[in-house]
Design a protein around this motif. Structure first.
Motif, short mmCIF file in Angstrom:
data_model
loop_
_atom_site.label_atom_id
_atom_site.label_comp_id
_atom_site.label_asym_id
_atom_site.label_seq_id
_atom_site.Cartn_x
_atom_site.Cartn_y
_atom_site.Cartn_z
N SER A 101 1.28 3.00 -3.91
CA SER A 101 0.39 4.15 -4.06
C SER A 101 1.16 5.46 -4.19
O SER A 101 0.58 6.54 -4.11
CB SER A 101 -0.57 4.24 -2.86
N THR A 152 -10.75 4.75 1.50
CA THR A 152 -10.10 3.81 0.59
C THR A 152 -11.18 2.94 -0.04
O THR A 152 -11.65 1.97 0.56
CB THR A 152 -9.06 2.95 1.33
N PHE A 175 0.84 -1.20 0.00
CA PHE A 175 0.00 0.00 0.00
C PHE A 175 0.88 1.25 0.00
O PHE A 175 0.69 2.16 -0.80
CB PHE A 175 -0.91 -0.02 1.23
N MET A 189 1.74 10.87 -8.36
CA MET A 189 1.57 9.76 -7.42
C MET A 189 2.13 10.11 -6.05
O MET A 189 1.50 9.87 -5.02
CB MET A 189 2.24 8.51 -7.96
N TYR A 201 -7.33 5.36 -2.84
CA TYR A 201 -7.13 5.97 -1.52
C TYR A 201 -7.20 7.49 -1.69
O TYR A 201 -6.40 8.08 -2.42
CB TYR A 201 -5.79 5.54 -0.94
N ILE A 249 -4.40 1.97 -5.98
CA ILE A 249 -3.75 0.79 -5.41
C ILE A 249 -4.20 -0.38 -6.26
O ILE A 249 -5.35 -0.82 -6.17
CB ILE A 249 -4.13 0.61 -3.94
N GLN A 288 -6.47 11.41 -5.15
CA GLN A 288 -6.77 9.98 -5.19
C GLN A 288 -5.55 9.20 -5.69
O GLN A 288 -5.03 9.46 -6.77
CB GLN A 288 -7.98 9.71 -6.07
N LYS A 289 -5.14 8.23 -4.88
CA LYS A 289 -3.98 7.41 -5.20
C LYS A 289 -4.42 5.98 -5.50
O LYS A 289 -5.02 5.32 -4.64
CB LYS A 289 -2.98 7.41 -4.03
N ARG A 313 3.86 6.40 0.16
CA ARG A 313 3.15 7.15 1.19
C ARG A 313 4.00 7.32 2.45
O ARG A 313 4.75 6.43 2.84
CB ARG A 313 1.82 6.46 1.58
#
Length: 359
Positions: free
Chosen positions: A194, A210, A190, A324, A219, A240, A237-238, A197
């Motif tokens: 993503s 999420t 994650f 990203m 996410y 996954i 918004q990322k 993070r």
């Protein structure tokens, strides 16, 4: 004409804050800061207090005189002499700082640590409305030359090593099918996939922000280091996807989590506990690095730098990478990006040009 005041309303002095307002300001500042940032600030001020009181024999208080800031720099910054590297902090004072647990060991701190402590002092002066000695021309010139002196000796501000695809895979291979294994696999993927993070962003992931999609998850980041106010942005918004989405599916199914924070403590007997703190993300990264037998100075930030470095290796456009990661500064991300793409640079293979095969 001034508005008519209510008789029961106390009048305030517009030049100062009363005690209640001052307490409210401090509360907002605490709430708006990450736990990690607050902890590092407290540690820096504790060190300044101990050093100042031992060095000058008087209580530490703001504002700090400019001469004291200069003394702090030369006490902690190494310089080259005919007898090797030297700094001005007396050994007896150094030993007392260690005894008081203001520092962990004897010797000059890293350049990173010195600069961070000065940054915290500068911030403290600004927050309290004092003239800032750290911004004086003399101090700024001294720091500029200090950085240059370290660079000439080949000492750059330290960076944690990047967890690119190969070491990350080695860490994932240590994650078994137990609850902890499933959680750690999902957490590592994650965080990495993503966009790298940060620890605080990982632990703020919830079932509510999420969302499952046909292709994986999205996410939605409401707030981050580069978006402290939580303003709505197009790249909030990322995604996954792929292996990261499958790992998250596995953890959610095994843990039974349906609402609230996604990543939580796994207690003895497979009991799902409280949400993970940001420090737990660091501990998981370090534990999995050790289990994988990885040599190097890794940290939770290594997931972020590893994502950027890997993107550089694969020639992913810088704009796509920054969308990203959420980096606000091109300069910040370029160091890792270039490090990743250096070995793929066509300019490094000019002698391999088929037209020059006779060389």
């Amino acid at each position: 004409m001034p508005l008519k005041l209510l008789a029961s309303l106390p009048l305030l002095d517009p030049q100062t804050l009363d005690a209640q307002a001052d307490a409210a300001v401090r509360g907002l500042l605490r709430e708006g800061s990450s736990a990690n940032t607050a902890s590092s600030y407290r540690a820096a001020i504790r060190y300044w207090t101990a050093w100042f009181e031992l060095r000058y024999g008087r209580m530490f208080a703001l504002p700090v005189p400019e001469a004291a800031v200069i003394q702090f720099v030369v006490d902690h910054a190494q310089r080259s002499t005919d007898h090797g590297l030297k700094w001005e902090l007396p050994l007896a004072l150094d030993r007392e700082l260690v005894r008081l647990k203001a520092k962990g060991r004897l010797g000059a701190p890293s350049l990173n640590t010195l600069l961070q402590r000065l940054s915290v002092l500068s911030k403290a002066h600004e927050l309290h409305g004092h003239p800032n000695p750290c911004r004086s021309a003399t101090v700024r010139e001294l720091l500029s030359k200090t950085r240059r002196a370290y660079a000439r000796r080949g000492v750059a501000p330290a960076r944690k090593e990047a967890l690119t695809r190969e070491p990350l895979q080695a860490m994932l291979d240590t994650c078994d099918d137990t609850l902890r294994g499933k959680r750690d696999r999902a957490l590592l993927l994650f965080a990495w996939a993503s966009g790298g993070r940060r620890r605080s962003e990982v632990v703020r992931a919830t079932m509510e922000n999420t969302q499952r999609t046909p292709d994986g998850y999205l996410y939605t980041m409401a707030q981050s280091k580069t978006n402290q106010a939580g303003a709505a942005r197009a790249d909030d918004q990322k995604p996954i996807l792929g292996a990261a989405a499958l790992a998250l599916d596995g953890w959610l199914a095994a843990s039974g989590i349906r609402q609230g924070p996604i990543f939580r403590r796994v207690r003895r007997g497979g009991v799902i506990g409280e949400p993970l703190a940001a420090a737990a993300v660091r501990d998981i990264v370090l534990e999995r690095c050790e289990l994988a037998g990885l040599d190097g100075a890794f940290s939770a930030h290594s997931l972020r730098s590893g994502f950027v470095t890997e993107a550089g290796r694969r020639n992913i456009p810088l704009g796509d990478t920054m969308a990203m990661t959420g980096h606000a500064s091109v300069a910040t991300v370029m160091g890792y990006f270039r490090a990743g793409s250096a070995l793929q640079s066509p300019a490094a293979r000019l002698l391999d040009d088929p037209q020059d095969s006779h060389l």
